[in-house]
Design a protein around this motif. Sequence first.
Motif, PDB file in Angstrom:
ATOM      1  N   UNK A 309      -3.226  36.199 -23.902  1.00 53.17           N
ATOM      2  CA  UNK A 309      -3.727  35.426 -25.037  1.00 53.17           C
ATOM      3  C   UNK A 309      -2.827  34.253 -25.386  1.00 53.17           C
ATOM      4  N   UNK A 310      -1.510  34.378 -25.147  1.00 54.96           N
ATOM      5  CA  UNK A 310      -0.582  33.309 -25.508  1.00 54.96           C
ATOM      6  C   UNK A 310      -0.191  32.435 -24.321  1.00 54.96           C
ATOM      7  N   UNK A 311      -0.856  32.608 -23.167  1.00 58.52           N
ATOM      8  CA  UNK A 311      -0.502  31.796 -22.010  1.00 58.52           C
ATOM      9  C   UNK A 311      -0.986  30.357 -22.195  1.00 58.52           C
ATOM     10  N   UNK A 312      -0.401  29.451 -21.407  1.00 56.63           N
ATOM     11  CA  UNK A 312      -0.657  28.018 -21.542  1.00 56.63           C
ATOM     12  C   UNK A 312      -1.831  27.586 -20.665  1.00 56.63           C
ATOM     13  N   UNK A 313      -2.716  26.769 -21.227  1.00 57.32           N
ATOM     14  CA  UNK A 313      -3.820  26.208 -20.448  1.00 57.32           C
ATOM     15  C   UNK A 313      -3.873  24.684 -20.525  1.00 57.32           C
ATOM     16  N   UNK A 314      -3.106  24.081 -21.450  1.00 59.13           N
ATOM     17  CA  UNK A 314      -3.090  22.622 -21.587  1.00 59.13           C
ATOM     18  C   UNK A 314      -1.635  22.153 -21.620  1.00 59.13           C
ATOM     19  N   UNK A 315      -1.293  21.182 -20.786  1.00 55.68           N
ATOM     20  CA  UNK A 315       0.084  20.717 -20.710  1.00 55.68           C
ATOM     21  C   UNK A 315       0.155  19.206 -20.899  1.00 55.68           C
ATOM     22  N   UNK A 316       0.907  18.773 -21.920  1.00 58.31           N
ATOM     23  CA  UNK A 316       1.131  17.367 -22.193  1.00 58.31           C
ATOM     24  C   UNK A 316       2.554  17.010 -21.767  1.00 58.31           C
ATOM     25  N   UNK A 317       2.691  16.030 -20.892  1.00 59.97           N
ATOM     26  CA  UNK A 317       3.997  15.672 -20.325  1.00 59.97           C
ATOM     27  C   UNK A 317       4.281  14.205 -20.613  1.00 59.97           C
ATOM     28  N   UNK A 318       5.498  13.941 -21.097  1.00 60.21           N
ATOM     29  CA  UNK A 318       5.899  12.574 -21.416  1.00 60.21           C
ATOM     30  C   UNK A 318       5.874  11.695 -20.169  1.00 60.21           C
ATOM     31  N   UNK A 319       5.390  10.466 -20.332  1.00 60.96           N
ATOM     32  CA  UNK A 319       5.240   9.538 -19.219  1.00 60.96           C
ATOM     33  C   UNK A 319       6.563   9.308 -18.485  1.00 60.96           C
ATOM     34  N   UNK A 320       7.687   9.271 -19.245  1.00 55.26           N
ATOM     35  CA  UNK A 320       8.981   8.957 -18.643  1.00 55.26           C
ATOM     36  C   UNK A 320       9.405   9.966 -17.563  1.00 55.26           C
ATOM     37  N   UNK A 321       8.942  11.200 -17.683  1.00 51.89           N
ATOM     38  CA  UNK A 321       9.359  12.229 -16.712  1.00 51.89           C
ATOM     39  C   UNK A 321       8.179  12.853 -15.977  1.00 51.89           C
ATOM     40  N   UNK A 322       6.972  12.328 -16.196  1.00 54.14           N
ATOM     41  CA  UNK A 322       5.762  12.973 -15.693  1.00 54.14           C
ATOM     42  C   UNK A 322       5.829  13.236 -14.187  1.00 54.14           C
ATOM     43  N   UNK A 323       6.066  12.215 -13.398  1.00 58.65           N
ATOM     44  CA  UNK A 323       6.016  12.373 -11.941  1.00 58.65           C
ATOM     45  C   UNK A 323       7.069  13.356 -11.439  1.00 58.65           C
ATOM     46  N   UNK A 324       8.293  13.261 -11.968  1.00 59.54           N
ATOM     47  CA  UNK A 324       9.356  14.168 -11.537  1.00 59.54           C
ATOM     48  C   UNK A 324       9.054  15.605 -11.956  1.00 59.54           C
ATOM     49  N   UNK A 325       8.533  15.769 -13.185  1.00 58.43           N
ATOM     50  CA  UNK A 325       8.209  17.118 -13.649  1.00 58.43           C
ATOM     51  C   UNK A 325       7.083  17.730 -12.812  1.00 58.43           C
ATOM     52  N   UNK A 326       6.015  16.975 -12.602  1.00 59.90           N
ATOM     53  CA  UNK A 326       4.862  17.510 -11.870  1.00 59.90           C
ATOM     54  C   UNK A 326       5.269  17.920 -10.458  1.00 59.90           C
ATOM     55  N   UNK A 327       6.137  17.129  -9.823  1.00 59.52           N
ATOM     56  CA  UNK A 327       6.617  17.494  -8.493  1.00 59.52           C
ATOM     57  C   UNK A 327       7.284  18.864  -8.502  1.00 59.52           C
ATOM     58  N   UNK A 328       8.142  19.130  -9.494  1.00 61.37           N
ATOM     59  CA  UNK A 328       8.842  20.408  -9.571  1.00 61.37           C
ATOM     60  C   UNK A 328       7.889  21.538  -9.988  1.00 61.37           C
ATOM     61  N   UNK A 329       6.963  21.248 -10.887  1.00 59.81           N
ATOM     62  CA  UNK A 329       6.015  22.262 -11.343  1.00 59.81           C
ATOM     63  C   UNK A 329       5.118  22.706 -10.191  1.00 59.81           C
ATOM     64  N   UNK A 330       4.621  21.756  -9.410  1.00 55.18           N
ATOM     65  CA  UNK A 330       3.778  22.088  -8.261  1.00 55.18           C
ATOM     66  C   UNK A 330       4.583  22.886  -7.229  1.00 55.18           C
ATOM     67  N   UNK A 331       5.826  22.463  -6.984  1.00 46.42           N
ATOM     68  CA  UNK A 331       6.651  23.157  -5.998  1.00 46.42           C
ATOM     69  C   UNK A 331       6.908  24.596  -6.414  1.00 46.42           C
ATOM     70  N   UNK A 332       7.211  24.810  -7.684  1.00 50.84           N
ATOM     71  CA  UNK A 332       7.455  26.174  -8.160  1.00 50.84           C
ATOM     72  C   UNK A 332       6.183  27.012  -8.076  1.00 50.84           C
ATOM     73  N   UNK A 333       5.063  26.418  -8.384  1.00 47.41           N
ATOM     74  CA  UNK A 333       3.793  27.144  -8.313  1.00 47.41           C
ATOM     75  C   UNK A 333       3.476  27.546  -6.885  1.00 47.41           C
ATOM     76  N   UNK A 334       3.699  26.637  -5.949  1.00 44.72           N
ATOM     77  CA  UNK A 334       3.387  26.927  -4.549  1.00 44.72           C
ATOM     78  C   UNK A 334       4.356  27.929  -3.928  1.00 44.72           C
ATOM     79  N   UNK A 335       5.499  28.135  -4.576  1.00 43.85           N
ATOM     80  CA  UNK A 335       6.463  29.123  -4.078  1.00 43.85           C
ATOM     81  C   UNK A 335       6.189  30.531  -4.589  1.00 43.85           C
ATOM     82  N   UNK A 336       5.197  30.687  -5.451  1.00 45.36           N
ATOM     83  CA  UNK A 336       4.911  32.005  -6.009  1.00 45.36           C
ATOM     84  C   UNK A 336       4.403  32.974  -4.940  1.00 45.36           C
ATOM     85  N   UNK A 337       4.750  34.240  -5.099  1.00 46.22           N
ATOM     86  CA  UNK A 337       4.291  35.299  -4.203  1.00 46.22           C
ATOM     87  C   UNK A 337       3.051  35.941  -4.821  1.00 46.22           C
ATOM     88  N   UNK A 338       1.927  35.880  -4.107  1.00 51.28           N
ATOM     89  CA  UNK A 338       0.669  36.441  -4.587  1.00 51.28           C
ATOM     90  C   UNK A 338       0.356  37.732  -3.850  1.00 51.28           C
TER      91      UNK A 338
END
Length: 538
Positions: A309-338
């Motif tokens: 119920x408290x998990x995140x579904x909408x993410x607002x990221x500041x323009x100054x760090x958007x590209x760098x953050x998204x790169x790391x967020x995607x990388x961490x997501x793709x490293x998950x063990x399913x």
Amino acid sequence: MSQQTPQPGPYVGAPFDPEHDPRASYVFEPEYAAALTSRIVSTVAETALSHSPCNGQPLAVIPQSSDDDVRAAFERARRAQAAWSRTSLDHRAEIMLRLHKLVLDRAEEICDVAVWESGKARKDAYLEAYHVALTARYYARTIHRHMDSQRRPGVVPLATRIDVNRVPKGVVGIISPWNYPFTMALCDGLPALMAGNAVVAKPDSQTMLTALLGAQLLEEAGFPKDLWTVVAGPGSRVGTRIIENADYVCFTGSTATGKRVAAGCAERLIGCSLELGGKNPILILRDADIETAAEGATRATFSNAGQLCVSTERMMVADEIYDRFVERFVARTEAMVLGPGHNWETDMGSLISQDQLDTVKAHVADAVAKGAKVLTGGKHRPDLGPFFFEPTILEGVTEEMTCFGNETFGPVISLYRFHDETKAIAKANEGNYGLNASIYSRDGKRARAIAREIKCGTVNINEGYGATFASLDAPMGGMRESGMGRRQGAEGIHRYTETQAVGTQRGWGFRPVPGMSNETFAKVLTLNERLMKKLGRA
């Protein structure tokens, strides 16, 4: 994304062979499942067969409760509550601390049952046991603070004494969900017991065994028989009977169902607390630590496959760090063990059901068809199990897409770039929900100031949800259509009590003395009031 296959646990019977009739091989030994299901109040022949979302293997035959069974459960609970309400707070605390020990001692068993029954990763299952242990210890240690009678100022100093008591409601009906089947079945009921109430519980039909294991541990800890009774069956019928018989109702689930629960309680003029849906935002500010934020966002979004119920579904990221953050967020997501979460290395397990899978697939397909971009994930993974879906990050989600404002309740998040923090806060407050929010920033003071502008019942700084949810003295609940009432802390136990004021008058009493007129008495009262104000008395 890595994948894993299930490893048998200590409660597994014969191996599952999908080439043959699955009913021939149950996950749990018949004696184990029967011991749990025997706790259901049921006198009818009707049953339901439960299956594991991990692989479709059958788990147990679940007896169903009739209308008469629900009434009988309340009658038994009322008899038990009458005696329990006269026990001392210290006695209740002693039993609660025994439960605390039992839950920690049996954590592996709790994890096994929860993983097989809900499909979640083992590390998420463990947090359920941990949260119940936290709750048991918290209310055992703080019970006198919450429940002891309190002195309040009387109208006439020294002559008037006021005591405020907390009186138990009686029998509390708890309707709990499938997504956290152990903690949601127990954590709301433990303060009800500590306040002197009994409980009639209706766990979700998809996860009965985990809740029944909780009921067994309560009895093993020493709580009296019938103080916690369990009924089973469809919510549309059994849930309605609970509302008709309870003195208070605690419900966790969807907003649509919560509104019906509230209407039923209002008809009887009984109280209720509702923890409902959310479309929870996370704000990654320009001064956030990118690695910390990416790690936290991954947990905030994909824990329990997003079925939180408290998990995140909408993410607002500041323009100054958007590209760098998204790169790391995607990388961490793709490293998950399913994979099925039977071992500790799995990061994300299965969705609970075909219905939940259909919702997630529909939301993603609709977004893609209308122009959204999938940065990673987006696929059903039947090779891992029937209801697995990859953790999914979407970019370019707009208002006409279903997932924009509707709760997905799955491993899907939408990213938004922002230039202006004021507009980002406004976007976080869009919609009718208001359950949980997160803010990532190196400046804690500034983040806490922003939190006051977010219309959510809980806001976590540099954490997804754990800072508030695991801090038992902090109230947890939603604003707007995310619910009413609070669990945890003082609010979490006081909701199960009636406040009673007892006034003791000494001396002549609150009336004129013999020979004094009513007019003179009124003047005396006025002079007394002016004196109390001058002395600074409340």
